[in-house]
Design an enzyme around this catalytic site. Structure first.
Site, PDB file in Angstrom:
ATOM      1  N   TRP A   1       0.837  -1.205   0.000  1.00 38.11           N
ATOM      2  CA  TRP A   1       0.000   0.000   0.000  1.00 38.11           C
ATOM      3  C   TRP A   1       0.870   1.252   0.000  1.00 38.11           C
ATOM      4  O   TRP A   1       0.578   2.223  -0.709  1.00 38.11           O
ATOM      5  CB  TRP A   1      -0.968   0.005   1.182  1.00 38.11           C
ATOM      6  CG  TRP A   1      -1.959  -1.116   1.124  1.00 38.11           C
ATOM      7  CD1 TRP A   1      -2.094  -2.134   2.026  1.00 38.11           C
ATOM      8  CD2 TRP A   1      -2.935  -1.367   0.098  1.00 38.11           C
ATOM      9  NE1 TRP A   1      -3.097  -2.981   1.628  1.00 38.11           N
ATOM     10  CE2 TRP A   1      -3.625  -2.543   0.456  1.00 38.11           C
ATOM     11  CE3 TRP A   1      -3.293  -0.711  -1.086  1.00 38.11           C
ATOM     12  CZ2 TRP A   1      -4.661  -3.080  -0.330  1.00 38.11           C
ATOM     13  CZ3 TRP A   1      -4.310  -1.243  -1.867  1.00 38.11           C
ATOM     14  CH2 TRP A   1      -4.976  -2.403  -1.492  1.00 38.11           C
TER      15      TRP A   1
ATOM     16  N   ASP B   1      -1.562   6.833   5.930  1.00 37.09           N
ATOM     17  CA  ASP B   1      -2.620   5.897   5.575  1.00 37.09           C
ATOM     18  C   ASP B   1      -2.879   5.053   6.825  1.00 37.09           C
ATOM     19  O   ASP B   1      -2.020   4.276   7.234  1.00 37.09           O
ATOM     20  CB  ASP B   1      -2.143   5.028   4.405  1.00 37.09           C
ATOM     21  CG  ASP B   1      -3.174   3.979   3.982  1.00 37.09           C
ATOM     22  OD1 ASP B   1      -4.205   3.831   4.672  1.00 37.09           O
ATOM     23  OD2 ASP B   1      -2.936   3.299   2.953  1.00 37.09           O
TER      24      ASP B   1
ATOM     25  N   LYS C   1     -12.096  -1.671   7.349  1.00 39.68           N
ATOM     26  CA  LYS C   1     -11.326  -2.512   8.260  1.00 39.68           C
ATOM     27  C   LYS C   1     -11.751  -2.286   9.713  1.00 39.68           C
ATOM     28  O   LYS C   1     -12.028  -3.236  10.408  1.00 39.68           O
ATOM     29  CB  LYS C   1      -9.836  -2.243   8.093  1.00 39.68           C
ATOM     30  CG  LYS C   1      -9.251  -3.005   6.905  1.00 39.68           C
ATOM     31  CD  LYS C   1      -8.752  -2.151   5.806  1.00 39.68           C
ATOM     32  CE  LYS C   1      -8.438  -2.974   4.574  1.00 39.68           C
ATOM     33  NZ  LYS C   1      -7.623  -2.241   3.612  1.00 39.68           N
TER      34      LYS C   1
END
Ligand SMILES: *Cc1c(COP(=O)(O)O)cnc(C)c1O
Length: 361
Positions: free
Chosen positions: A102, A172, A196
């Site tokens: 990511w 992030d 999540k």
């Protein structure tokens, strides 16, 4: 009805009381005679939901007044582009720490808009650790410094923030937001996909310091400009109404069950320790990450034998422990144990692993 223990990395398990309340309110929300899914986002009844969601998030994360909270769509992946589009207005330069897929995607996407530099990487050891950072190597003129706070695929997390001085730190936090307290004032911008730890897919939360809004690069589309959403209370267009409603109930659940994020962290630490302690003692299973950088949320592990890994995942699924297969790029197993995974789920998983170990001596 029988529910499984769902160890998915995302979308992931949600608190059962939240799902039950959503079910109860499905046809008639609070006497409105409508489902939240059906109501106008500009109605009084919906306005109350989005405003209280924001107020609760501000309270629980202790977000200072000079930060805006934006409820967007497009996933964390859209932020890989929106961050540079909005922050590259003056200087088109940024620094990145490469700690996994990511982080790498954020870095590669931002390259479309300016000059991006990887100041450190843990690619040499398959991202199993967080690299040591030397602030003297950071670009003091960069528009931002980007980290991925918790690396969902590899199971590492930052426990110490980089010292970026006046350069805004951008994080992030998709897979760790709300899992433990963070000092929001240390960041210029925080973003997270909701699926999540906050609610269902479809909602992306951005927490951004006000001075970073309003200076996008030329040609930034209206919908990708933070100012558009900041000026309109995330109501410039239709926000992801139902996902925001669930998010609000997840926040209420955190407050009711754990009090605050310190309480949430204590629960998560206790929960993760059950699995890590077992992995450290096991003769068959072992964790893949260096101890000091271990994630509280995503725990990858292996047996060292691919066939045995496969057999384990299959048998675990039969026993009601689902989505334990590791990411396709890593193999082995990964247990994602987000806020909503109860301690009993991890205790039962460890009991199952012990039995598997005994059966495969
Ligand atoms: C899941 C995840 C993403 C991708 O999120 P989308 O909402 O699917 O775009 C990005 N970063 C991290 C750390 C993630 O865990």
């Amino acid at each position: 009805m029988s529910r499984v223990y769902n160890f998915s990395a995302g979308p992931s398990t949600l608190p059962e009381p939240v799902l039950k309340k959503a079910a109860d309110e499905m046809l008639d929300y609070n006497g409105s005679g409508q489902s939240v899914m059906e109501m106008s986002h500009r109605s009084k009844v919906y306005e109350e939901i989005i405003l209280s969601c924001e107020a609760l998030l501000r309270k629980i994360m202790n977000i200072p007044d000079n930060y805006k909270v934006l409820f967007l769509q497009g996933g964390a992946s859209s932020q890989f582009a929106m961050v540079p589009m909005n922050l590259f207005g003056k200087t088109k330069k940024a620094d990145f720490v490469l700690t996994g897929q990511w982080a790498k995607k954020a870095y590669q996407e931002a390259q479309k808009f300016g000059e991006c530099r990887a100041v450190a990487s843990s690619a040499d050891k398959t991202f199993t650790y967080i690299p040591t950072l030397d602030p003297s190597t950071f670009d003091k003129d960069a528009a931002y410094f980007h980290i991925c706070m918790n690396n969902t695929i590899y199971g590492t997390r930052f426990t110490k923030l980089p010292e970026t001085g006046n350069v805004p730190l951008v994080a992030d936090m998709s897979s760790c937001i709300l899992s433990e307290p963070v000092d929001v004032s240390k960041f210029g911008l925080i973003y997270a996909g909701a699926q999540k730890n906050m609610g269902p897919a479809g909602l992306t939360v951005v927490i951004v310091r006000e001075d970073l809004i309003g200076n996008p690069i030329e040609g930034t589309p209206t919908m990708f400009d933070y100012k558009t959403h900041a000026d309109n209370g995330s109501m410039y267009n239709t926000p992801p109404t139902y996902a925001i409603y669930i998010c609000k109930m997840v926040l209420e659940w955190i407050e009711k069950e754990f009090g605050d994020l310190s309480g949430m962290k204590a629960y998560n630490e206790k929960k993760a320790a059950i699995l890590y302690d077992f992995l450290d003692a096991s003769s068959l299973f072992k964790g893949t990450v260096v101890k000091e950088d271990r994630s509280l949320m995503n725990i990858p592990f292996v047996t060292g034998n691919e066939e045995l890994d496969k057999a384990f995942v299959k048998q675990a699924e039969k026993a009601g422990f689902v989505n334990l297969k590791g990411h396709r790029t890593v193999g082995g197993m990964r247990a994602s144990i987000y806020n909503a995974m109860p301690i009993e789920g991890v205790e039962k998983l460890v009991a199952f692993m012990k039995q598997f170990e005994a059966d495969n001596k």
